[in-house]
Design an enzyme around this catalytic site. Structure first.
Site, short mmCIF file in Angstrom:
data_model
loop_
_atom_site.label_atom_id
_atom_site.label_comp_id
_atom_site.label_asym_id
_atom_site.label_seq_id
_atom_site.Cartn_x
_atom_site.Cartn_y
_atom_site.Cartn_z
N LYS A 80 -8.59 9.01 -8.35
CA LYS A 80 -7.58 8.27 -7.59
C LYS A 80 -6.26 9.02 -7.52
O LYS A 80 -5.37 8.64 -6.76
CB LYS A 80 -7.35 6.89 -8.23
CG LYS A 80 -8.53 5.95 -8.13
CD LYS A 80 -8.21 4.59 -8.74
CE LYS A 80 -7.20 3.83 -7.90
NZ LYS A 80 -6.93 2.47 -8.44
N TYR B 228 0.14 -1.93 1.55
CA TYR B 228 -1.12 -2.19 0.86
C TYR B 228 -1.24 -3.67 0.48
O TYR B 228 -2.25 -4.32 0.78
CB TYR B 228 -1.21 -1.33 -0.40
CG TYR B 228 -2.33 -1.72 -1.33
CD1 TYR B 228 -3.65 -1.40 -1.04
CD2 TYR B 228 -2.06 -2.42 -2.51
CE1 TYR B 228 -4.68 -1.76 -1.89
CE2 TYR B 228 -3.09 -2.78 -3.37
CZ TYR B 228 -4.39 -2.45 -3.05
OH TYR B 228 -5.41 -2.82 -3.91
#
Length: 299
Positions: free
Chosen positions: A170, A134
């Site tokens: 999330k 990421y």
């Protein structure tokens, strides 16, 4: 002003969309892979369910003044480098080309993850040491953005540890503040890595949205930290949550299973003050208290 928000059903994106709709025409694009329609309850603009990595942006949108690019895979535990680059970097390149064609201002989400375990306070010009797929994708996005900085107005926002309303979808990528609060509200001891002295520069989402909107008036293109400049340990977060919830839970410590982990994040915020005129208003105590009031209404 015509505004396009990618990832607008996600955490920061939905807070941004609901704030901006008051005075502007706002269009949200989201494939709902991690965002949720519920985040946009009360939103009066257009919601388009589609994927920026494949849709024809040039065909579907005209006369766009501003693009807020929030869409990305945000799961820091995902190790698939190919997928992370295809979605995060590939999608960003398409947004860059679209913004260039429209001559639109582009404000995009980067991340404090690009600093890895670099020295604190973390400065925008220090060596980047991304430790996971990421963070590496965000670092590559920053590199790509700066190739365009003289052709369009473009501002990259290195969000630090954002928490606040509309993050619950999330799931495991939600903030430690949300996860610990949920555990404690369920009458469970809060679980954190040994021995809770890891620290984060937590910033309330209302402040993060303020910085994002102020990026429209940036004096020039650039990349800035969006943070408070203050680091708080996980032990202290539990103390604050106990204070606000009226509980007295002791932390349950366990071994950190991840080979990569940022032990501390703390930003140098001078650049954000200079370029955006932004300074966070909420202290960690104020932010958590406001957030938990909102959580009561959400649940």
């Amino acid at each position: 002003m015509k505004i396009l928000i990618t990832g607008g059903a996600g955490f920061i994106g939905s807070n941004l969309a609901l704030t901006l709709q008051k005075d502007n025409g706002v269009i949200v694009i989201d494939n709902l892979s991690s965002g949720n329609r519920e985040n946009l309850r009360g939103f009066q603009g257009d919601l388009i369910i589609d994927d920026i990595t494949s849709m024809d942006l040039a065909k579907d949108f005209k006369d766009v003044d501003v693009v807020f690019h929030q869409a990305s895979i945000t799961d820091t535990t995902l190790s698939d480098e190919k997928k992370m680059r295809e979605v995060n970097l590939g999608g960003f390149k398409r947004i860059l080309d679209f913004a260039l064609r429209e001559e639109a201002i582009l404000v995009y989400a980067s991340s404090a993850g690009v600093y890895g375990n670099g020295p604190c306070p973390m400065r925008e010009d220090q060596e980047l040491l991304p430790q996971n797929a990421y963070a590496r994708s965000k670092s590559l996005m920053d590199e790509e953005a700066m190739r365009y900085k003289d052709r369009i107005r473009i501002v990259g926002l290195r969000y630090f540890n954002v928490y606040g309303p509309r993050e619950k979808y999330k799931k495991k990528a939600s903030s430690m503040i949300y996860q610990l609060a949920c555990q404690m509200k369920a009458a469970k001891r809060p679980r954190i890595f040994k021995y809770g002295e890891q620290s984060r520069d937590f910033i309330y989402v209302k402040d993060a949205v303020d910085a994002t909107i102020k990026a429209l008036r940036a004096k020039e293109s650039g990349i800035v930290n969006v943070a408070t400049g203050v680091a708080t340990t996980f032990n202290r977060i539990i103390e604050i949550l106990n204070e606000v919830l009226g509980t007295s839970y002791e932390p349950e410590y366990f071994d950190n299973p991840y080979p990569f982990y940022q032990n501390e994040t703390r930003a140098d915020t001078k650049r954000a003050e200079e370029l955006l005129g932004f300074k966070a208003e909420y202290s960690i105590e104020e932010g958590i208290r406001d957030y938990l009031t909102t959580m009561k209404n959400e649940n």
